[in-house]
Design a protein around this motif. Structure first.
Motif, PDB file in Angstrom:
ATOM      1  N   UNK A   1      54.524  36.213  25.795  1.00  0.00           N
ATOM      2  CA  UNK A   1      53.224  36.100  26.796  1.00  0.00           C
ATOM      3  C   UNK A   1      52.497  37.382  26.453  1.00  0.00           C
ATOM      4  N   UNK A   2      53.092  38.468  26.362  1.00  0.00           N
ATOM      5  CA  UNK A   2      52.369  39.835  26.112  1.00  0.00           C
ATOM      6  C   UNK A   2      51.396  39.550  24.929  1.00  0.00           C
ATOM      7  N   UNK A   3      51.752  38.915  23.783  1.00  0.00           N
ATOM      8  CA  UNK A   3      51.132  39.053  22.539  1.00  0.00           C
ATOM      9  C   UNK A   3      50.059  38.109  22.920  1.00  0.00           C
ATOM     10  N   UNK A   4      49.845  37.336  23.947  1.00  0.00           N
ATOM     11  CA  UNK A   4      48.671  36.508  24.239  1.00  0.00           C
ATOM     12  C   UNK A   4      48.087  36.961  25.444  1.00  0.00           C
ATOM     13  N   UNK A   5      48.250  38.104  25.929  1.00  0.00           N
ATOM     14  CA  UNK A   5      47.717  38.811  26.991  1.00  0.00           C
ATOM     15  C   UNK A   5      47.789  38.114  28.211  1.00  0.00           C
ATOM     16  N   UNK A   6      49.019  37.640  28.402  1.00  0.00           N
ATOM     17  CA  UNK A   6      49.510  37.179  29.744  1.00  0.00           C
ATOM     18  C   UNK A   6      50.755  37.876  30.189  1.00  0.00           C
ATOM     19  N   UNK A   7      50.983  38.096  31.554  1.00  0.00           N
ATOM     20  CA  UNK A   7      52.093  38.718  31.921  1.00  0.00           C
ATOM     21  C   UNK A   7      53.033  37.770  32.489  1.00  0.00           C
ATOM     22  N   UNK A   8      54.731  38.373  32.154  1.00  0.00           N
ATOM     23  CA  UNK A   8      55.713  37.280  32.714  1.00  0.00           C
ATOM     24  C   UNK A   8      56.401  37.989  33.637  1.00  0.00           C
ATOM     25  N   UNK A   9      56.585  36.943  34.795  1.00  0.00           N
ATOM     26  CA  UNK A   9      57.339  37.610  36.127  1.00  0.00           C
ATOM     27  C   UNK A   9      58.384  36.649  36.363  1.00  0.00           C
ATOM     28  N   UNK A  10      58.986  37.125  37.378  1.00  0.00           N
ATOM     29  CA  UNK A  10      60.027  36.385  37.947  1.00  0.00           C
ATOM     30  C   UNK A  10      60.180  36.537  39.479  1.00  0.00           C
ATOM     31  N   UNK A  11      60.153  35.151  40.165  1.00  0.00           N
ATOM     32  CA  UNK A  11      60.234  34.992  41.626  1.00  0.00           C
ATOM     33  C   UNK A  11      61.565  35.028  42.205  1.00  0.00           C
ATOM     34  N   UNK A  12      62.075  35.533  43.236  1.00  0.00           N
ATOM     35  CA  UNK A  12      63.547  35.902  43.500  1.00  0.00           C
ATOM     36  C   UNK A  12      63.479  34.746  44.663  1.00  0.00           C
ATOM     37  N   UNK A  13      64.715  34.376  44.977  1.00  0.00           N
ATOM     38  CA  UNK A  13      65.071  33.502  46.398  1.00  0.00           C
ATOM     39  C   UNK A  13      66.160  34.328  46.871  1.00  0.00           C
TER      40      UNK A  13
ATOM     41  N   UNK B   1      67.902  45.336  32.816  1.00  0.00           N
ATOM     42  CA  UNK B   1      68.059  45.040  31.237  1.00  0.00           C
ATOM     43  C   UNK B   1      66.962  44.169  30.925  1.00  0.00           C
ATOM     44  N   UNK B   2      65.732  44.284  31.458  1.00  0.00           N
ATOM     45  CA  UNK B   2      64.728  43.795  30.912  1.00  0.00           C
ATOM     46  C   UNK B   2      63.514  45.203  30.879  1.00  0.00           C
ATOM     47  N   UNK B   3      62.743  44.943  29.818  1.00  0.00           N
ATOM     48  CA  UNK B   3      61.695  45.925  29.684  1.00  0.00           C
ATOM     49  C   UNK B   3      60.675  45.906  30.625  1.00  0.00           C
ATOM     50  N   UNK B   4      60.155  47.141  31.218  1.00  0.00           N
ATOM     51  CA  UNK B   4      59.231  47.023  32.185  1.00  0.00           C
ATOM     52  C   UNK B   4      57.898  46.612  31.859  1.00  0.00           C
ATOM     53  N   UNK B   5      57.544  46.466  30.778  1.00  0.00           N
ATOM     54  CA  UNK B   5      56.349  45.833  30.136  1.00  0.00           C
ATOM     55  C   UNK B   5      56.536  44.399  29.734  1.00  0.00           C
ATOM     56  N   UNK B   6      57.581  43.954  29.803  1.00  0.00           N
ATOM     57  CA  UNK B   6      57.803  42.581  29.395  1.00  0.00           C
ATOM     58  C   UNK B   6      58.245  41.638  30.836  1.00  0.00           C
ATOM     59  N   UNK B   7      58.519  42.208  31.991  1.00  0.00           N
ATOM     60  CA  UNK B   7      59.122  41.345  32.988  1.00  0.00           C
ATOM     61  C   UNK B   7      58.546  42.206  34.498  1.00  0.00           C
ATOM     62  N   UNK B   8      57.678  41.701  35.299  1.00  0.00           N
ATOM     63  CA  UNK B   8      57.430  42.114  36.466  1.00  0.00           C
ATOM     64  C   UNK B   8      58.259  41.225  37.464  1.00  0.00           C
ATOM     65  N   UNK B   9      58.447  41.512  38.668  1.00  0.00           N
ATOM     66  CA  UNK B   9      59.067  41.042  39.808  1.00  0.00           C
ATOM     67  C   UNK B   9      58.111  40.486  40.818  1.00  0.00           C
ATOM     68  N   UNK B  10      57.857  39.296  41.136  1.00  0.00           N
ATOM     69  CA  UNK B  10      57.219  38.822  42.164  1.00  0.00           C
ATOM     70  C   UNK B  10      58.132  38.666  43.430  1.00  0.00           C
ATOM     71  N   UNK B  11      58.162  39.555  44.354  1.00  0.00           N
ATOM     72  CA  UNK B  11      58.973  39.823  45.229  1.00  0.00           C
ATOM     73  C   UNK B  11      58.648  38.930  46.672  1.00  0.00           C
ATOM     74  N   UNK B  12      59.764  37.889  46.785  1.00  0.00           N
ATOM     75  CA  UNK B  12      59.543  37.093  48.017  1.00  0.00           C
ATOM     76  C   UNK B  12      60.229  37.843  49.117  1.00  0.00           C
ATOM     77  N   UNK B  13      59.463  38.214  49.969  1.00  0.00           N
ATOM     78  CA  UNK B  13      59.979  39.161  51.145  1.00  0.00           C
ATOM     79  C   UNK B  13      60.769  38.471  52.233  1.00  0.00           C
TER      80      UNK B  13
END
Length: 248
Positions: A117-129, A148-160
């Motif tokens: 994703x980064x190589x194409x200018x897109x950020x990749x994230x994960x959404x929790x339950x 175990x993921x690199x900070x620049x390769x995965x962000x967290x979309x936190x479901x409050x």
């Protein structure tokens, strides 16, 4: 002004009947953007034209794990064409999250997806339950994924909502993850005994504390989501938007 989007899964019945027409209604209510959960066979060109016409931004897309593994390039290309900055995994099958080793293997896969994703200018994230807050060797699954993921390769979309549903505090995870917590899902809870969704401001969630800390962390988007309704859906999302605007 902080940006507020609607996760379109909230009104999936309406988008299934009239995708573009429903987007226009969401725009008229006043949302800055929308987060997608499918495109209903709409071309990226047509969707981008409609978003521009309605004055709304794409605030990311939820893409299932099988599509991420098998058809990532198409998801990236579509996102680029509609000017959407995020591709987000909305959950995991049990086999990818049933042990510490499973979470570590998932993290390895996510690093690979995030790199592409980064190589194409897109950020990749994960959404929790809620299942991400099961512990393995004393650590939450979500913490293992972050570790175990690199900070620049995965962000967290936190479901409050799901954090609080699990008996935890969203502010603790916003503070813990800091800049890795890039997007917040905002949905309210009726009570600890009646955990159904309700309009923002009508339940027990302490969104003032959550949004106050989020502003300090420069959260990119606040995403309204609701899965259960007692009033018409468009009326409900309008109430949620008004209350969230007043908080932030």
């Amino acid at each position: 002004m902080e940006k507020i989007a609607l996760q379109l899964y909230s009104i999936k019945e309406l988008t299934a009947l009239d995708f573009i027409g429903t987007l226009e209604k969401v725009a008229k209510i006043g949302y800055d953007g929308v987060e997608f959960a499918g495109y209903f066979n709409t071309s990226a060109k047509q969707l981008k034209k409609s978003l521009d016409e309605f004055g709304m931004q794409a605030a990311g897309s939820h893409v299932g794990i099988e599509a991420l593994k098998n058809d990532l390039n198409q998801s990236i290309e579509y996102s680029l064409e509609i000017n959407s900055p995020y591709v987000i995994c909305p959950g995991l099958p049990e086999a990818m999250r049933d042990s510490a080793d499973s979470w570590k293997r998932t993290a390895e896969l996510f690093n690979e997806i995030g790199q592409r994703c980064n190589e194409q200018g897109i950020r990749f994230g994960y959404h929790n339950h809620d299942f991400e807050f099961q512990k393995f060797a004393g650590e939450y699954g979500l913490d293992l994924l972050v570790a175990y993921t690199q900070p620049d390769l995965l962000f967290i979309e936190l479901d409050t909502y799901w954090v609080e549903f699990s008996g935890l505090k969203s502010v603790d995870f916003i503070e813990k993850y800091k800049q890795r917590c890039a997007i917040l899902h905002i949905k309210d809870m009726k009570s600890l005994k009646d955990t159904r969704n309700t309009e923002i401001g009508q339940g027990i969630m302490d969104f003032k504390s959550i949004t106050s800390l989020a502003k300090k962390q420069n959260i990119h988007w606040y995403i309204v989501e609701q899965e259960e309704f007692e009033i018409p859906q468009l009326e409900s999302i309008a109430i949620s938007l008004e209350h969230l605007r007043n908080m932030i």
